[in-house]
Scaffold this motif. Structure first.
Motif, PDB file in Angstrom:
ATOM      1  N   ILE A 140       0.769  -1.111  -0.021  1.00 20.02           N
ATOM      2  CA  ILE A 140       0.087   0.183   0.112  1.00 20.02           C
ATOM      3  C   ILE A 140       0.872   1.365  -0.091  1.00 20.02           C
ATOM      4  N   LYS A 141       0.751   2.100  -1.161  1.00 14.63           N
ATOM      5  CA  LYS A 141       1.447   3.413  -1.097  1.00 14.63           C
ATOM      6  C   LYS A 141       0.532   4.532  -1.127  1.00 14.63           C
ATOM      7  N   GLN A 142       1.060   5.802  -1.008  1.00 13.10           N
ATOM      8  CA  GLN A 142       0.515   6.883  -0.996  1.00 13.10           C
ATOM      9  C   GLN A 142       1.378   8.129  -1.843  1.00 13.10           C
ATOM     10  N   GLN A 143       0.625   8.999  -2.610  1.00 17.74           N
ATOM     11  CA  GLN A 143       1.378  10.129  -3.298  1.00 17.74           C
ATOM     12  C   GLN A 143       1.971  11.153  -2.108  1.00 17.74           C
ATOM     13  N   ILE A 144       3.127  11.509  -2.392  1.00 20.25           N
ATOM     14  CA  ILE A 144       3.626  12.372  -1.544  1.00 20.25           C
ATOM     15  C   ILE A 144       3.850  13.911  -2.271  1.00 20.25           C
ATOM     16  N   ASN A 145       3.668  14.060  -3.477  1.00 19.59           N
ATOM     17  CA  ASN A 145       3.625  15.506  -4.370  1.00 19.59           C
ATOM     18  C   ASN A 145       2.402  15.785  -4.692  1.00 19.59           C
ATOM     19  N   LEU A 146       1.697  15.891  -3.942  1.00 17.88           N
ATOM     20  CA  LEU A 146       0.077  16.418  -4.387  1.00 17.88           C
ATOM     21  C   LEU A 146       0.130  17.852  -4.914  1.00 17.88           C
ATOM     22  N   THR A 147       1.198  18.729  -4.428  1.00 22.75           N
ATOM     23  CA  THR A 147       1.205  20.087  -5.132  1.00 22.75           C
ATOM     24  C   THR A 147       1.561  20.282  -6.631  1.00 22.75           C
ATOM     25  N   GLU A 148       2.815  19.340  -6.892  1.00 27.10           N
ATOM     26  CA  GLU A 148       3.341  19.328  -7.836  1.00 27.10           C
ATOM     27  C   GLU A 148       2.580  18.431  -8.928  1.00 27.10           C
TER      28      GLU A 148
END
Length: 282
Positions: A140-148
């Motif tokens: 299970i992974k999550q995105q870390i650059n939601l702004t870019e």
């Protein structure tokens, strides 16, 4: 599983309310069965969900998002994903343990093969260990650059014509990191309680040092023992029961013996106890 804690609970409830104690004694086995059934049903649903996910990862493999693809290539065998990964292999082993626990816990099986039931129930310790390892693989992974990289944005350089909607272009590719598992929080507390229970049992196991004075085999498949305890254990009462283990027969089996009578000698600080145990022979 925690007999010492149950004994303490019995003592506390008996001082508070006899009615609450009766409800507790009559429902504790039902609680155990209810919790076990809930775990079994939830595990079946959880397992089926992972199998569906494995099929979807294999069927809809996306080369643009390799970081979050569980599969290695398109149309990969889903069973390979299940058996060759840590969450898959640990999940399969936990399912096998749950099946063994369920089958051996049935009354029709337990009545005639109690030893098998007892030994398989000790697999619950292995089950907890596998449960601790199960979510630590980073599937299970999550995105870390939601702004870019705003979800749904169009890759930079995309050509679009005559659109009346606002178009957002991605500044960079999405980046993902493993989600830190917090499942151990739900496991560590009951494990600590059970570990404290085991420590207390081991302490009491060698505290009494019983000696067998006499032993009889009575009619009705009953064993009659007279034991000598060193130390002041005047709190023993007829009608209670004690658990005895014979290491020559088994390192795990404990058998309940009903206390028939107790005699305390203040001169040499010894307790003599007469106990009986009924043996069921299949």
């Amino acid at each position: 599983m925690c007999r010492s804690i149950n004994t303490l609970t019995h003592t506390t409830l008996s001082l508070i309310s006899k009615k609450i104690l009766i409800v507790y004694l009559s429902k504790i086995k039902s609680f155990h069965i209810t919790f076990a059934t809930t775990i079994l049903i939830a595990s079946v649903i959880h397992t089926l969900g992972h199998i569906v996910n494995a099929c979807n990862f294999s069927k809809y493999y996306d080369e643009l998002y390799e970081d979050i693809n569980w599969a290695e290539y398109k149309n990969q065998n889903p069973m390979v994903l299940v058996f060759k990964t840590i969450p898959g292999s640990t999940g399969v082993l936990m399912c096998i343990i749950l099946i063994l626990l369920t089958m051996t816990s049935l009354r029709c099986f337990r009545q005639f093969h109690y030893n098998v039931f007892w030994y398989t129930h000790n697999l619950s310790i292995i089950f907890l260990l596998l449960l601790f390892l199960h979510p630590l693989s980073g599937v299970i992974k999550q995105q870390i650059n939601l702004t870019e990289h705003i979800p749904g944005c169009l890759p930079y350089g995309t050509i679009f014509v005559n659109t009346s909607t606002t178009v957002v272009l991605c500044k960079e590719k999405p980046k993902f990191q493993n989600v830190k598992s917090k499942g151990w929080i739900w496991i560590i507390i009951p494990v600590i309680i059970y570990w404290m229970e085991l420590c207390f049992r081991f302490y009491n196991r060698y505290k009494y040092d019983p000696k067998i004075l006499r032993m009889y085999r009575l009619p009705g498949q009953t064993i009659y023992l007279t034991l000598l305890f060193r130390g002041n254990y005047s709190n023993f009462r007829p009608g209670q029961f004690i658990l005895l283990k014979c290491d020559q027969l088994s390192k795990l089996e404990w058998h309940p013996f009903s206390i028939i009578s107790c005699e305390h000698s203040s001169q040499n600080n010894n307790n003599q106890m007469v106990i009986g145990h009924h043996i069921y022979i299949n």
